[in-house]
Write a protein that holds these residues in place. Structure first.
Motif, mmCIF file in Angstrom:
data_model
loop_
_atom_site.group_PDB
_atom_site.id
_atom_site.type_symbol
_atom_site.label_atom_id
_atom_site.label_comp_id
_atom_site.label_asym_id
_atom_site.label_seq_id
_atom_site.Cartn_x
_atom_site.Cartn_y
_atom_site.Cartn_z
ATOM 1 N N SER A 71 -31.034 -13.315 38.043
ATOM 2 C CA SER A 71 -30.179 -12.379 38.776
ATOM 3 C C SER A 71 -28.714 -12.782 38.720
ATOM 4 O O SER A 71 -27.836 -11.952 38.987
ATOM 5 C CB SER A 71 -30.633 -12.283 40.239
ATOM 6 N N TYR A 107 -23.698 -18.751 43.822
ATOM 7 C CA TYR A 107 -24.216 -17.547 44.472
ATOM 8 C C TYR A 107 -23.291 -17.103 45.597
ATOM 9 O O TYR A 107 -22.463 -16.219 45.465
ATOM 10 C CB TYR A 107 -25.612 -17.810 45.063
ATOM 11 N N ARG A 119 -32.813 -9.642 44.519
ATOM 12 C CA ARG A 119 -32.929 -10.656 43.466
ATOM 13 C C ARG A 119 -34.302 -10.611 42.804
ATOM 14 O O ARG A 119 -34.425 -10.819 41.591
ATOM 15 C CB ARG A 119 -32.669 -12.046 44.045
#
Length: 277
Positions: A71, A107, A119
């Motif tokens: 992701s 992140y 995700r």
């Protein structure tokens, strides 16, 4: 059972040397990890460049990054990186994937998606794009998060029909485990009633092995169950006794995952002692 080690400490030059030593001392896999910046871990190198160096320093061991969170990466770029490394290593790459940990500043501190469900959706779509891109054939994709009107990546992966994919799966959650069963291996985590992730036991590994035999198609091919831990470098008998119950329960890989307080010298001591066969 096969045996690997994650190189969690050392300069880049030191880790390249450790990869070669691991192969010389009978280990089956040398792994790195995929993160941008995490408190308490320094230095952290780019995994694809690092594993390319491992590939040129070795001839036999499996290579991979435990784990890569798709992701946070564009799947078509990840497809190109992995296919290139698969060719460089002559088919020794494995791709361990998962949702990733939000402790990574790559992140939360950069605006990447952090929602768990999103995700997971992006992981599923990314894996489909990777397998199509690795085929070397033209493809398109229409998903919720990714759209590809047309793409033809050449070369495809060295390994066909795809690079083996190991998926982090939370046992016994059906959706999480089912995702891993669709691919080539599972890196299990274990959920307690309170939602806390706990450690592997031979009984849990045996339950996963039984479920894989029951739920995966008969022609799906080999399936790996990866167990991680820390075994002693100075007592070969104790190391074997620690690992043997997991092999008997159906685990196919034991990976030394030494994250706390390691140095290049301490990793070398464990490597030189040899895998706990």
């Amino acid at each position: 059972m096969k045996y690997g080690i994650i190189l969690t400490a050392g300069t880049l030059d030191e880790m390249i040397g450790l990869a070669a030593e691991a192969e010389a001392h009978g280990w089956d896999g040398v792994f790195y990890w995929d993160a941008i910046a995490m408190s308490g871990f320094s230095p952290i190198y780019d995994p694809w460049v690092t594993m390319a160096a491992f590939a040129t320093a070795t001839e036999r061991v499996r290579l991979g990054a435990i784990i890569t969170p798709p992701s946070r990466r564009r799947p078509w770029k990840l497809a190109k990186e992995t296919a290139t490394l698969d060719h460089l290593s002559h088919g020794r790459l494995v791709l361990p994937v998962g949702l990733g940990v939000l402790d990574d500043q790559g992140y939360r501190n950069t605006g990447e998606v952090t929602d768990l469900r999103t995700r997971a959706e992006m992981l599923d779509e990314s894996l489909e794009i990777l397998t199509r891109a690795w085929s070397g054939e033209p493809f398109s994709f229409e998903g919720k998060h990714y759209q590809i009107s047309e793409m033809h990546q050449q070369p495809g992966s060295y390994q066909q029909p795809r690079i083996p994919i190991w998926v982090v799966g939370v046992w016994p959650r059906p959706k999480s485990v089912g995702r891993a069963f669709r691919y080539d291996g599972i890196i299990p985590q274990y959920a307690e009633d309170q939602g806390i992730l706990s450690h592997a036991t031979p009984e849990r590994v045996r339950a996963i092995a039984d479920a894989a035999r029951e739920q995966r198609p008969a022609d799906a091919g080999p399936f790996d169950i990866i167990t991680e831990g820390v075994s002693p470098a100075d007592d070969a008998a104790a190391a074997r006794a620690q690992v043997a119950p997991f092999a008997e329960a159906g685990a196919t890989w034991w990976i030394e995952s030494r994250w706390q307080g390691e140095t290049a010298d301490s990793l070398r001591a464990r490597i030189v002692a040899g895998p706990p066969r």
